[in-house]
Design an enzyme around this catalytic site. Structure first.
Site, PDB file in Angstrom:
ATOM      1  N   LYS A  93      13.317 -16.048  49.168  1.00 32.46           N
ATOM      2  CA  LYS A  93      14.554 -15.447  49.677  1.00 32.46           C
ATOM      3  C   LYS A  93      14.320 -14.645  50.959  1.00 32.46           C
ATOM      4  O   LYS A  93      15.182 -14.549  51.811  1.00 32.46           O
ATOM      5  CB  LYS A  93      15.199 -14.572  48.612  1.00 32.46           C
ATOM      6  CG  LYS A  93      15.875 -15.388  47.517  1.00 32.46           C
ATOM      7  CD  LYS A  93      16.846 -14.553  46.707  1.00 32.46           C
ATOM      8  CE  LYS A  93      17.735 -15.426  45.835  1.00 32.46           C
ATOM      9  NZ  LYS A  93      16.978 -16.069  44.736  1.00 32.46           N
ATOM     10  N   GLU A 115      26.424  -9.923  48.616  1.00 37.15           N
ATOM     11  CA  GLU A 115      26.717  -9.865  47.180  1.00 37.15           C
ATOM     12  C   GLU A 115      25.534 -10.467  46.457  1.00 37.15           C
ATOM     13  O   GLU A 115      24.789 -11.260  47.021  1.00 37.15           O
ATOM     14  CB  GLU A 115      28.005 -10.597  46.819  1.00 37.15           C
ATOM     15  CG  GLU A 115      28.400 -11.777  47.663  1.00 37.15           C
ATOM     16  CD  GLU A 115      27.516 -12.984  47.587  1.00 37.15           C
ATOM     17  OE1 GLU A 115      26.796 -13.131  46.576  1.00 37.15           O
ATOM     18  OE2 GLU A 115      27.543 -13.774  48.548  1.00 37.15           O
ATOM     19  N   SER A 384       9.035 -21.310  43.955  1.00 30.46           N
ATOM     20  CA  SER A 384       9.953 -20.528  44.782  1.00 30.46           C
ATOM     21  C   SER A 384       9.754 -19.029  44.627  1.00 30.46           C
ATOM     22  O   SER A 384      10.063 -18.261  45.534  1.00 30.46           O
ATOM     23  CB  SER A 384      11.400 -20.902  44.453  1.00 30.46           C
ATOM     24  OG  SER A 384      11.635 -20.793  43.062  1.00 30.46           O
TER      25      SER A 384
HETATM   26  C1  LIG Z   1      17.340 -17.197  43.942  1.00 26.92           C
HETATM   27  C2  LIG Z   1      16.199 -18.000  43.491  1.00 26.92           C
HETATM   28  C3  LIG Z   1      16.288 -19.401  43.332  1.00 26.92           C
HETATM   29  C4  LIG Z   1      17.558 -20.176  43.514  1.00 26.92           C
HETATM   30  O1  LIG Z   1      18.089 -20.200  44.787  1.00 26.92           O
HETATM   31  P1  LIG Z   1      18.039 -21.473  45.742  1.00 26.92           P
HETATM   32  O2  LIG Z   1      18.961 -21.096  46.839  1.00 26.92           O
HETATM   33  O3  LIG Z   1      18.501 -22.669  44.970  1.00 26.92           O
HETATM   34  O4  LIG Z   1      16.645 -21.626  46.190  1.00 26.92           O
HETATM   35  C5  LIG Z   1      15.148 -20.084  42.963  1.00 26.92           C
HETATM   36  N1  LIG Z   1      13.978 -19.453  42.728  1.00 26.92           N
HETATM   37  C6  LIG Z   1      13.862 -18.112  42.862  1.00 26.92           C
HETATM   38  C7  LIG Z   1      12.540 -17.481  42.581  1.00 26.92           C
HETATM   39  C8  LIG Z   1      14.961 -17.341  43.240  1.00 26.92           C
HETATM   40  O5  LIG Z   1      14.826 -16.012  43.353  1.00 26.92           O
END
Ligand SMILES: *Cc1c(COP(=O)(O)O)cnc(C)c1O
Length: 420
Positions: A93, A115, A384
């Site tokens: 993020k 938000e 992610s």
């Molecule tokens: C917010 C989040 C996601 C989902 O968001 P995408 O926009 O689909 O990437 C995935 N993994 C983590 C660790 C997140 O914090």
């Protein structure tokens, strides 16, 4: 494949999806953002500035790790992981919010709003606001504020004002409405920092562009360190930003299969999950500024969703991914909560890594498929984020008795302190 070349199409549309569906009053401010983004995208110095910031502040480039133990255990494809968990604040993020921060500076604005549902995006935005010295306000449903205290704690300590929205269901949808109201009133000095690759154009393109840093790095790292491109790549899909980030690095490599992993929650059936494309419960609609697939009922009211991973628990999905899915360039699969828990345990035990519950969706699907592939093949998973933030949920999912006792004891201590 240049997805964002609109010369012979409608700007901001991918097939029939995307667009800019906003109140007329926001027209000027969206046009200003589009223009500034277009200039930045065409200016090589801007991308250099972004790279340098991410390098010095967030530890980029993040590595690709080879999971040797897990690969051997499964006896199939070789498994590699792109480590977005090693970013500052613990997920991808930060790529998006820091990029938008640089744009806000270029536009000469001084105030940012956002938000957030689970609080992860609010946390990243508060970090960016502190770093750039912006006045920061985060809207959150009152219900979510109560549930997500650790993230609220960090936001407030980084100087952001967190507003608990008490309208409606007191969750994300109500926070979005309140945030839009703020934007309409204060657009002269305020930028709305969207957290995923959704919403009105230019957000899906802009957020995807900042996140493309993931795929650019990963492709080169596979060539340099893994001996070649992966055969399949896996990313979890909430709004779609980390998936778009990874996939863009491999779009032109036709032999690389792209797999999006959605939240299958409790399994098929409306209300049980947050899968827009793999399960067939969603339909095309216009909401939250864009035209895409939404989990909605026949009168266009949004359905309840469920996932163990708060970050995937979302009704809409990035319009570019929908377009690529229709063109059969991206395959979508859904992963259930139970499968996620098993994958998470396996990642911790065999490799000593803790994927976020969201990322564990990609792990689960990759583990399933890698086992049926040849040892000469390679798969790449986008990790992610890191799972430390999920300690409450993971401990619950694993039914850890020691953890429950620890929480109960803490509660007793606070009670005694208050009464004492
Ligand atoms: C917010 C989040 C996601 C989902 O968001 P995408 O926009 O689909 O990437 C995935 N993994 C983590 C660790 C997140 O914090």
């Amino acid at each position: 494949m240049n997805l964002f070349d609109f010369t012979d199409g409608r700007e901001g549309y991918y097939g029939e999806y995307g667009g800019t569906f906003l109140p007329e009053i926001l027209h000027t401010t969206i046009e200003e953002l589009k223009l500034e983004f277009r200039k930045a995208k065409e200016d090589p110095a801007f991308w250099q500035e972004f790279l340098q910031l991410m390098q010095s502040y967030s530890g980029r480039p993040t590595p690709v790790s080879y999971l040797e133990n897990l690969s051997k255990k499964l006896g199939g494809a070789q498994i590699y992981v792109k480590r977005e968990d090693l970013n500052h604040t613990g997920s991808h993020k930060i790529n998006n919010v820091m990029g938008q921060g640089l744009l806000v500076k270029r536009m000469g604005k001084t105030r940012i709003i956002a938000e957030t549902g689970a609080g992860q995006h609010g946390y990243a935005t508060a970090t960016m606001g502190a770093r750039f010295g912006f006045d920061t306000k985060i809207y959150m449903g009152a219900h979510d504020v109560a549930r997500q205290r650790p993230n609220v704690f960090w936001m407030e300590n980084m100087g952001a004002e967190v507003v608990a929205v008490t309208d409606g269901q007191q969750t994300l949808k109500d926070a979005i409405n309140e945030c839009l109201r703020d934007w309409v009133t204060n657009m002269d000095n305020t930028h709305y920092v969207l957290g995923t690759a959704c919403g009105p154009h230019p957000f899906p393109e802009m957020v995807s562009w900042f996140q493309s840093i993931i795929g650019k790095e990963a492709r080169q790292q596979m060539l340099d360190n893994a001996g070649g491109l992966p055969d399949r790549i896996f990313a979890c899909v909430g709004g779609g930003s980390n998936a778009m980030g990874l996939f863009q690095g491999f779009l032109d490599d036709e032999a690389v299969e792209l797999v999006g992993c959605e939240a299958g929650g409790l399994g098929e059936g409306k209300g049980n999950h947050a899968s827009r494309l793999a399960y067939k419960d969603a339909s095309v609609g216009v909401a939250q500024g864009m035209k895409t697939y939404f989990l909605q009922n026949d009168d266009g009211n949004m359905l309840e969703t469920h996932s163990v991973a708060a970050g995937l628990d979302y009704i809409g999905v990035n319009p570019v991914l929908v377009h690529l899915w229709e063109k059969e360039r991206v395959r979508f699969e859904a992963v259930t909560d139970d499968e996620v828990t098993e994958a998470l345990k396996m990642a911790m035990l065999t490799e000593g890594i803790i994927p976020a519950l969201e990322s564990a969706h990609g792990f689960a699907q990759a583990i399933k498929e890698a086992a049926t592939m040849k040892p000469s093949e390679r798969v790449l998973i986008n990790m992610s984020g890191r799972g430390d933030k999920d300690i409450f949920t993971i401990a619950d999912a694993l039914g850890d008795e020691h953890w429950k006792r620890f929480i109960a004891q803490k509660a007793d201590e606070y009670k005694a302190e208050k009464e004492g």
